[in-house]
Scaffold this motif. Structure first.
Motif, PDB file in Angstrom:
ATOM      1  N   VAL A  20      18.113   5.667   7.836  1.00  0.00           N
ATOM      2  CA  VAL A  20      18.131   4.269   6.993  1.00  0.00           C
ATOM      3  C   VAL A  20      19.444   3.704   7.165  1.00  0.00           C
ATOM      4  O   VAL A  20      19.600   2.489   7.322  1.00  0.00           O
ATOM      5  CB  VAL A  20      17.712   4.422   5.575  1.00  0.00           C
ATOM      6  CG1 VAL A  20      18.085   3.200   4.560  1.00  0.00           C
ATOM      7  CG2 VAL A  20      16.307   5.031   5.627  1.00  0.00           C
ATOM      8  N   ASN A  21      20.793   4.468   7.139  1.00  0.00           N
ATOM      9  CA  ASN A  21      21.938   3.800   7.007  1.00  0.00           C
ATOM     10  C   ASN A  21      22.292   3.725   8.684  1.00  0.00           C
ATOM     11  O   ASN A  21      23.615   3.445   8.923  1.00  0.00           O
ATOM     12  CB  ASN A  21      22.851   4.774   6.190  1.00  0.00           C
ATOM     13  CG  ASN A  21      22.729   4.731   4.815  1.00  0.00           C
ATOM     14  OD1 ASN A  21      22.572   3.568   4.380  1.00  0.00           O
ATOM     15  ND2 ASN A  21      22.664   5.671   4.087  1.00  0.00           N
ATOM     16  N   ARG A  22      21.452   3.823   9.683  1.00  0.00           N
ATOM     17  CA  ARG A  22      22.015   3.733  10.901  1.00  0.00           C
ATOM     18  C   ARG A  22      23.230   4.501  11.395  1.00  0.00           C
ATOM     19  O   ARG A  22      23.848   3.715  12.032  1.00  0.00           O
ATOM     20  CB  ARG A  22      21.837   2.216  11.378  1.00  0.00           C
ATOM     21  CG  ARG A  22      20.856   1.268  10.901  1.00  0.00           C
ATOM     22  CD  ARG A  22      19.499   1.468  11.421  1.00  0.00           C
ATOM     23  NE  ARG A  22      19.789   1.094  13.042  1.00  0.00           N
ATOM     24  CZ  ARG A  22      18.736   1.570  13.834  1.00  0.00           C
ATOM     25  NH1 ARG A  22      17.597   1.923  13.263  1.00  0.00           N
ATOM     26  NH2 ARG A  22      18.720   0.720  15.049  1.00  0.00           N
ATOM     27  N   VAL A  23      23.472   5.598  10.953  1.00  0.00           N
ATOM     28  CA  VAL A  23      24.527   6.404  11.267  1.00  0.00           C
ATOM     29  C   VAL A  23      24.636   6.746  12.772  1.00  0.00           C
ATOM     30  O   VAL A  23      25.791   6.489  13.434  1.00  0.00           O
ATOM     31  CB  VAL A  23      24.704   7.686  10.555  1.00  0.00           C
ATOM     32  CG1 VAL A  23      25.873   8.608  11.027  1.00  0.00           C
ATOM     33  CG2 VAL A  23      24.890   7.346   8.962  1.00  0.00           C
ATOM     34  N   GLY A  24      23.792   7.104  13.344  1.00  0.00           N
ATOM     35  CA  GLY A  24      23.525   7.034  14.736  1.00  0.00           C
ATOM     36  C   GLY A  24      22.700   8.069  15.085  1.00  0.00           C
ATOM     37  O   GLY A  24      22.088   9.062  14.654  1.00  0.00           O
ATOM     38  N   LYS A  25      22.001   7.896  16.492  1.00  0.00           N
ATOM     39  CA  LYS A  25      21.108   8.631  17.064  1.00  0.00           C
ATOM     40  C   LYS A  25      21.313  10.110  17.437  1.00  0.00           C
ATOM     41  O   LYS A  25      20.586  10.910  17.551  1.00  0.00           O
ATOM     42  CB  LYS A  25      20.466   7.865  18.365  1.00  0.00           C
ATOM     43  CG  LYS A  25      19.724   6.743  18.126  1.00  0.00           C
ATOM     44  CD  LYS A  25      19.122   5.972  19.252  1.00  0.00           C
ATOM     45  CE  LYS A  25      18.286   4.785  19.044  1.00  0.00           C
ATOM     46  NZ  LYS A  25      17.583   4.138  20.196  1.00  0.00           N
ATOM     47  N   ASN A  26      22.745  10.206  17.758  1.00  0.00           N
ATOM     48  CA  ASN A  26      22.986  11.462  18.161  1.00  0.00           C
ATOM     49  C   ASN A  26      22.976  12.495  16.889  1.00  0.00           C
ATOM     50  O   ASN A  26      22.584  13.847  16.912  1.00  0.00           O
ATOM     51  CB  ASN A  26      24.614  11.589  18.590  1.00  0.00           C
ATOM     52  CG  ASN A  26      24.724  10.869  19.908  1.00  0.00           C
ATOM     53  OD1 ASN A  26      23.695  10.755  20.678  1.00  0.00           O
ATOM     54  ND2 ASN A  26      25.638  10.119  20.266  1.00  0.00           N
TER      55      ASN A  26
END
Length: 121
Positions: A20-26
């Motif tokens: 939800v916070n778009r931290v990262g796909k990795n």
């Protein structure tokens, strides 16, 4: 030892927050792999009893085999462990899929609202 709920529900919450916070796909990919491996490891321990739960206790092989009550394979414990594993992985993957869709929709809506505000100004 049984295949019971452990810390993986908290890991589900963590991956939801990251999505939800778009931290990262990795980070998300790492956590998906980690949770599935975590569930597989503890399910295999509950089925095959290779000694993880016995490390703090005794080293006696007889003590490790006391839990065996099934003389004919497949034991019900093995079947229930596999069912618990598949249920846990299914819930986790579905939660990941739906939360990712929600997060992507949230970003799109935010972009639309920002564009509308910029146009109105």
């Amino acid at each position: 030892a049984e295949s019971t709920d452990r810390a993986w529900p908290i890991q589900v919450i963590i991956i939801d927050i990251l999505l939800v916070n778009r931290v990262g796909k990795n980070y998300s990919k790492f956590l998906v792999i980690y949770v599935i491996a975590y569930l597989a490891f503890f399910t295999s321990e509950s089925m095959f009893r290779f000694g993880l739960y016995d490390i703090p206790g005794t080293n006696s092989q007889a003590a490790r085999l006391d839990h065996v009550t099934c003389s004919a394979l497949p034991c019900p414990a093995v079947q229930s462990s596999i069912q618990n594993y598949l249920t846990g992985v299914s819930v986790f993957i579905l939660d990941f899929y739906f939360t990712r869709g929600f997060a992507n929709s949230l970003v799109q809506e935010k972009a639309k609202v920002e564009a509308s505000v910029d146009t109105a100004e």
